[in-house]
Design an enzyme around this catalytic site. Structure first.
Site, short mmCIF file in Angstrom:
data_model
loop_
_atom_site.label_atom_id
_atom_site.label_comp_id
_atom_site.label_asym_id
_atom_site.label_seq_id
_atom_site.Cartn_x
_atom_site.Cartn_y
_atom_site.Cartn_z
N VAL A 294 0.83 -1.20 0.00
CA VAL A 294 0.00 0.00 0.00
C VAL A 294 0.87 1.26 0.00
O VAL A 294 0.59 2.24 -0.69
CB VAL A 294 -0.94 -0.03 1.23
CG1 VAL A 294 -1.62 1.30 1.40
CG2 VAL A 294 -1.95 -1.14 1.08
N ALA A 295 1.95 1.19 0.76
CA ALA A 295 2.81 2.37 0.88
C ALA A 295 3.48 2.72 -0.44
O ALA A 295 3.69 3.87 -0.77
CB ALA A 295 3.87 2.13 1.96
N GLU A 299 -0.98 6.25 -5.67
CA GLU A 299 -2.31 6.07 -6.26
C GLU A 299 -2.74 7.16 -7.24
O GLU A 299 -3.22 6.89 -8.33
CB GLU A 299 -3.38 5.95 -5.15
CG GLU A 299 -3.39 4.63 -4.41
CD GLU A 299 -2.38 4.60 -3.28
OE1 GLU A 299 -1.73 5.63 -3.04
OE2 GLU A 299 -2.23 3.55 -2.64
N ASP A 341 7.81 29.99 -41.79
CA ASP A 341 7.71 30.69 -43.07
C ASP A 341 7.51 32.17 -42.78
O ASP A 341 7.47 32.57 -41.61
CB ASP A 341 6.60 30.11 -43.96
CG ASP A 341 5.27 30.03 -43.25
OD1 ASP A 341 5.16 30.56 -42.14
OD2 ASP A 341 4.32 29.45 -43.81
N ASN A 743 -1.72 9.08 1.47
CA ASN A 743 -1.54 9.16 0.01
C ASN A 743 -2.70 9.87 -0.66
O ASN A 743 -2.52 10.59 -1.64
CB ASN A 743 -1.42 7.76 -0.60
CG ASN A 743 -0.11 7.12 -0.23
OD1 ASN A 743 0.72 7.75 0.41
ND2 ASN A 743 0.08 5.88 -0.61
N ASP A 747 -1.83 13.94 0.05
CA ASP A 747 -0.97 14.01 -1.13
C ASP A 747 -1.68 14.40 -2.43
O ASP A 747 -1.29 15.32 -3.12
CB ASP A 747 -0.30 12.66 -1.35
CG ASP A 747 1.05 12.62 -0.69
OD1 ASP A 747 1.33 13.55 0.09
OD2 ASP A 747 1.80 11.67 -0.94
P1 ATP Z 1 6.24 31.92 -47.43
O1 ATP Z 1 6.86 30.62 -47.83
O2 ATP Z 1 7.05 32.62 -46.42
O3 ATP Z 1 4.81 31.86 -47.09
P2 ATP Z 1 5.72 32.88 -50.10
O4 ATP Z 1 4.27 33.10 -50.01
O5 ATP Z 1 6.52 33.87 -50.88
O6 ATP Z 1 6.42 32.88 -48.71
P3 ATP Z 1 5.25 30.68 -51.84
O7 ATP Z 1 3.81 30.71 -51.64
O8 ATP Z 1 5.98 29.39 -51.98
O9 ATP Z 1 5.99 31.45 -50.70
O10 ATP Z 1 5.53 31.54 -53.14
C1 ATP Z 1 6.78 31.51 -53.81
C2 ATP Z 1 6.86 32.65 -54.80
O11 ATP Z 1 5.91 32.47 -55.84
C3 ATP Z 1 6.54 34.01 -54.21
O12 ATP Z 1 7.63 34.61 -53.62
C4 ATP Z 1 6.07 34.79 -55.44
O13 ATP Z 1 7.18 35.26 -56.17
C5 ATP Z 1 5.38 33.73 -56.25
N1 ATP Z 1 3.93 33.73 -55.99
C6 ATP Z 1 3.30 33.70 -54.80
N2 ATP Z 1 1.98 33.70 -54.93
C7 ATP Z 1 1.74 33.73 -56.25
C8 ATP Z 1 0.55 33.73 -57.03
N3 ATP Z 1 -0.66 33.68 -56.50
N4 ATP Z 1 0.69 33.76 -58.38
C9 ATP Z 1 1.91 33.79 -58.94
N5 ATP Z 1 3.03 33.79 -58.26
C10 ATP Z 1 2.99 33.76 -56.93
#
Ligand code: ATP
Length: 909
Positions: A294-295, A299, A341, A743, A747
């Site tokens: 028990v000790a 629990e 990101d 306990n 405790d």
């Molecule tokens: P993070 O990764 O920090 O979110 P991000 O949005 O720039 O950044 P991605 O979404 O991978 O990363 O985009 C990569 C690149 O593609 C961008 O830096 C831009 O140049 C281009 N891009 C982003 N959005 C579009 C879009 N809707 N149409 C065309 N090109 C785009």
């Protein structure tokens, strides 16, 4: 329940869309919200009832499936069984008490587990995906559970498909149906009807619940919801948050087994010694065995661990961190690298076009266009210096931005990706009206870094936007002041220089191009080639407030922040610098491609900024960091980020931005998308760990102390007081009832309050806990053994002194019993004071200590003492207890000081 389709015998995939519409009494514009509400009550919510959910009964039973509980059951049986040994008497009170304790403890554990399960379920619901539907003729975002048959849903790359639906429109729509068919290759979706025999996996005109859109976009009409869907038949859920055992829980269970084994070994030893070397009555020997069992059993421990973790998860929700898996709460405490990101996490993701470049000149709008939000009408007026925007040379560039764009405009808002909203807004401000009908789109992806649309306004034109170097790569001519020229190397260099200059001011830069198209159905590679370069647009996306401070806090907490963005190198460096990261030596995705895994393991240690990374680079970065022994948080928002999120120690997705796919692959969701929330979650994880360590230390040291008291006491007793310690069934240092009482009352109650302890200051001033360091490290073990020994030495000193002076075993037992309770209640604060926490900082604890003390006094000074077989203590005896406690404390201070010398680091408290 009758469904509108109940009389329809034809399968959905063989019907024409018109027949589907009439069967479901719906149309292209969808349902009205009244009708949707009616259907919702008729067909029920669109969810899958999890068939495998553990039943309440199973949860209750599982509380009793524990080796420590078995030990207690044996003890209870032995208490009864003693009656069958000649000279023994069955101890009914004791048996009943042990059974009661088993019951109460099981119930308590059950309540904890039940609540933890419930909160995990609630978190799961919070994290459930949304759906975009057309209702009342408008596009709306609703909870996916509210989708009904007849709803028209909009599908976008990264969306989780909310229900089974018939495809109405497909713009390169591809879905991953692996949760349903096991096939991982994306399936292309189209609108044509299929044959009756077409198997599920090949029905291209249908999309299914719990599968995801990996590419393109489209719309579909919902035909089945909830349990009526294909996946409803299988009743499993995609990316479901699981509630597997957390490492703490596993460690506690392991600890339980070790304690059980140790106690059994001690029992064998004591019984053997007593049996062989003393003339002790066999009944008494048996009783000692029961008492030891028990000790030894802590629990309340498993229930307190569960309670603390669940409480922690709930607190994290309040701080905008939604935990999808309980073990993550623990991993957070040992995180030492965050790979984040940029767009939206570090920055606000509110873009404003501030600079344009076309026909060899730059237009700087930073003073005139300051609006980043608001309705289209308002922004149009907000251009202070509208002249700059009306330059005719800008029109092709701005029009391209507006046409190669998925933003939807309503009277009062822009809906869509912030980058595209910014492009649309600037075109609106310049009164550039996009004309023509889109006839095809080659969508954006992080790998392609570009997007192209084909627009028909009599003739077909392709409009492209994307990362400048990618767009430039696809162009061979340039439009300047209305004329097309060759794109010479000098021109290319000038454009790249301009890009650098924009990016150097932390702008996100996109390039634009267009071209007349003869064959709109040509291959994408053919369309996106030999284009005419139109210019650049630079967008400002300011860093979020508080991010710099959060990165700094992480730094002092031994947590490194690494930026890994898809954006341009210079932009990444500039933004990185703005928030306090070191941009020196920044590396791009293509540099990563050039490095071997070995090289990368050293690069990741030195470099803080990675630019132009695609999702597969993120996986390589993660591997390299994990190979170096780091515990890594990684953020992600795209469909292709799922592998990195799954592999990271803590995969973090965003609640606002990002895809359902990323959310479902994540361990934690940031409801506010904010980097600072990651820091808060790490702090929370560390705090929870410290609390667990505090009460494990507290509970286990008492149990060890009790075992030592009984073990050493019985051995010493039979040597020092042979008269009292042989031949009588009372010959115990402490009875099992008293030990159980300590306990449970003295405790567990305070330990629970300890689980809810506010986190100590300075949590973020120490390095993270090594990932392989469990709750009980060497320091904690030494502390447990020290306390246990001190408790045994001072407690037994008091016990034998009282026995010697009063000759009454009962008095000596009562004294020892009270001594242990008092030491326990005061010791809690001694543990906390090591974390500089005053008693008043936790009112729960003050309450718990008060209640425990009150209950103890009641046991001593009311007739209940007969049940417990204790006697009320005199003032002199309280004096003795105080003296014993002072000795205990002094020895503790001395040994702690020695311990501190031995284990310098504050983390190993
Ligand atoms: P993070 O990764 O920090 O979110 P991000 O949005 O720039 O950044 P991605 O979404 O991978 O990363 O985009 C990569 C690149 O593609 C961008 O830096 C831009 O140049 C281009 N891009 C982003 N959005 C579009 C879009 N809707 N149409 C065309 N090109 C785009």
């Amino acid at each position: 329940m009758t469904r509108p389709d109940s009389e329809i015998s034809e399968p959905w995939h063989t019907m024409s869309t018109d027949d589907v519409f009439s069967a479901l009494a719906t149309g292209e514009t969808g349902l009205s919200s009244d009708e949707a509400a009616r259907r919702l009550s008729e067909y029920g919510t669109n969810d899958i009832h999890d068939a495998e959910r553990t039943s309440v009964f199973e949860l209750l039973v599982s509380q009793f499936r524990d080796p420590l509980i078995y030990l207690l059951v044996v003890a209870a049986l032995l208490s009864l069984g003693v009656g069958f040994i000649p000279g023994g008497e069955p101890n009914y009170t004791e048996t009943a008490f042990i059974v009661l304790i088993i019951g109460v403890n099981g119930l308590f554990g059950f309540v904890q587990d039940y609540q933890a399960t419930r909160s995990i379920e609630a978190l799961r619901e919070l994290a459930s995906p949304d759906a975009t539907v057309y209702r009342d003729g408008r596009k709306q975002t609703i909870d996916a559970e509210q989708v009904v048959p007849g709803d028209i849903i909009h599908l976008e790359q990264g969306d989780a498909i909310p229900a089974d639906a018939r495809v109405l429109e497909s713009d390169e729509l591809r879905t991953s149906e692996s949760p349903l068919t096991g096939e991982s290759a994306p399936v292309e979706k189209a609108t044509e009807t299929a044959d009756e025999e077409t198997p599920l996996a090949e029905r291209r005109n249908m999309v299914y619940k719990n599968t995801t859109v990996v590419k393109g976009r489209g719309s579909a009409v919902v035909v089945e919801t909830g349990m009526e869907t294909e996946v409803g038949g299988i009743a499993t859920q995609l990316g479901e948050a699981d509630d597997q055992q957390t490492p703490f829980q596993a460690e506690v269970e392991h600890l339980g087994k070790q304690i059980g084994g140790l106690v059994v070994a001690l029992i064998v030893l004591v019984v053997a010694v007593q049996f062989l070397f003393t003339a002790t009555d066999p009944v008494a020997i048996l009783l000692v065995g029961i008492t030891l069992a028990v000790a030894g059993v802590p629990e309340g421990l498993p229930a307190v661990v569960t309670f603390t973790l669940a409480l922690g998860a709930r607190e994290m929700v309040d701080r905008n961190a939604l935990v999808r898996r309980l073990p993550v709460v623990e991993s957070l405490g040992s995180v030492d690298v965050i790979v984040t990101d940029k767009t939206g996490t570090i920055t606000e993701n509110r873009m404003t076009v501030t600079r344009l470049y076309t026909s060899g000149s730059v237009v700087d709008l930073s003073d005139s266009t300051t609006k980043s939000e608001g309705d289209p009408g308002e922004s149009a007026q907000s251009t202070a210096d509208g002249d700059q925007l009306t330059t005719p040379a800008l029109v092709p560039l701005l029009r391209c931005g507006a046409l190669c764009n998925n933003v939807e405009r309503t009277d009062d808002e822009y809906r869509g990706e912030p980058t595209e909203v910014a492009l649309q807004r600037i075109a609106d401000e310049a009164d550039v009206e996009p004309t023509g009908e889109r006839c095809r789109a080659i969508q954006f992806s992080s790998e392609r870094k570009r997007m192209t649309v084909l627009v028909d306004d009599g003739a077909v034109t392709a409009y492209m936007k994307g990362a400048p170097e990618v767009v430039l790569d696809r162009c061979n001519t340039i439009l300047e002041d209305g004329e097309t020229h060759d794109l010479t190397d000098d021109k290319r260099q000038e454009i790249l220089d301009q890009t650098e200059s924009f990016a150097g001011d932390a702008l996100r830069v996109l390039g634009f191009a267009s071209k007349a198209i003869d064959d709109p159905s040509a291959e994408p590679d053919q369309i996106e080639d030999e284009m005419v370069f139109l210019g650049l647009q630079g967008m400002l996306d300011p860093p979020r407030e508080g991010v710099e401070a959060a990165i700094d806090d992480c730094q002092s907490a031994g947590v490194r922040t690494v930026l890994a963005t898809g954006d341009n190198l210079t932009t990444a460096e500039a933004v990185g610098e703005q928030v306090g990261l070191d941009p020196d030596g920044a590396v791009t995705g293509s540099d990563i491609d050039d490095q071997s895994d070995d090289q990368l393991t050293s690069t990741v240690e030195d470099v803080d900024v990675f630019a132009r990374v695609a999702p597969d680079h993120k996986v390589r970065l993660l591997n390299a960091l994990q190979d170096n022994g780091h515990t890594v948080v990684m953020t992600g928002d795209g469909v292709n980020d799922a592998p990195a999120l799954t592999q990271a120690d803590v995969g973090v997705a965003m609640g606002g931005r990002g895809t359902d796919v990323a959310r479902q692959a994540s361990d934690m969701i940031l409801r506010d998308d904010n980097f600072a929330t990651i820091r808060d979650a790490i702090r929370e994880g560390r705090g929870i760990f410290e609390n667990v360590r505090k009460f494990v230390n507290y509970l286990v040291s008492t149990n060890t102390g009790e075992v030592l008291v009984v073990f050493l006491g019985v051995l010493l007793g039979s040597l020092l007081f042979p008269a009292q310690f042989s031949g009588t069934s009372q010959a115990l240092i402490l009875t099992p009832i008293l030990i159980l009482w300590i306990n449970l009352v003295a405790d567990t109650l305070p330990a629970l309050a300890l689980g809810a302890d506010p986190h100590a200051d300075g949590l973020m001033d120490q390095p993270p806990r090594p990932p392989d360091e469990g709750v009980i490290n060497t320091r904690v073990l030494v502390s447990i053994l020290t306390i246990a020994t001190l408790l045994a030495v001072t407690g037994l000193g008091l016990f034998f002194y009282a026995l010697d002076t009063t000759g009454s075993l009962l008095r000596a037992q009562s004294l020892l019993f009270t001594f242990i309770v008092v030491v326990e209640l005061i010791r809690i604060q001694v543990i906390r004071s090591r974390y500089d926490q005053p008693l008043r900082s936790n009112p729960w604890l003050v309450g718990a200590i008060g209640v425990s003390l009150l209950v103890h006094i009641t046991v001593l000074y009311t007739p209940i003492h007969d049940v417990f077989q204790v006697v009320p203590l005199t003032l002199v005896e309280w004096g003795l207890i105080t003296a014993g406690f002072v000795v205990f404390l002094l020895l503790n201070v001395v040994i702690s000081a020695l311990n501190n010398r031995l284990f310098e680091s504050r983390t190993s408290k």
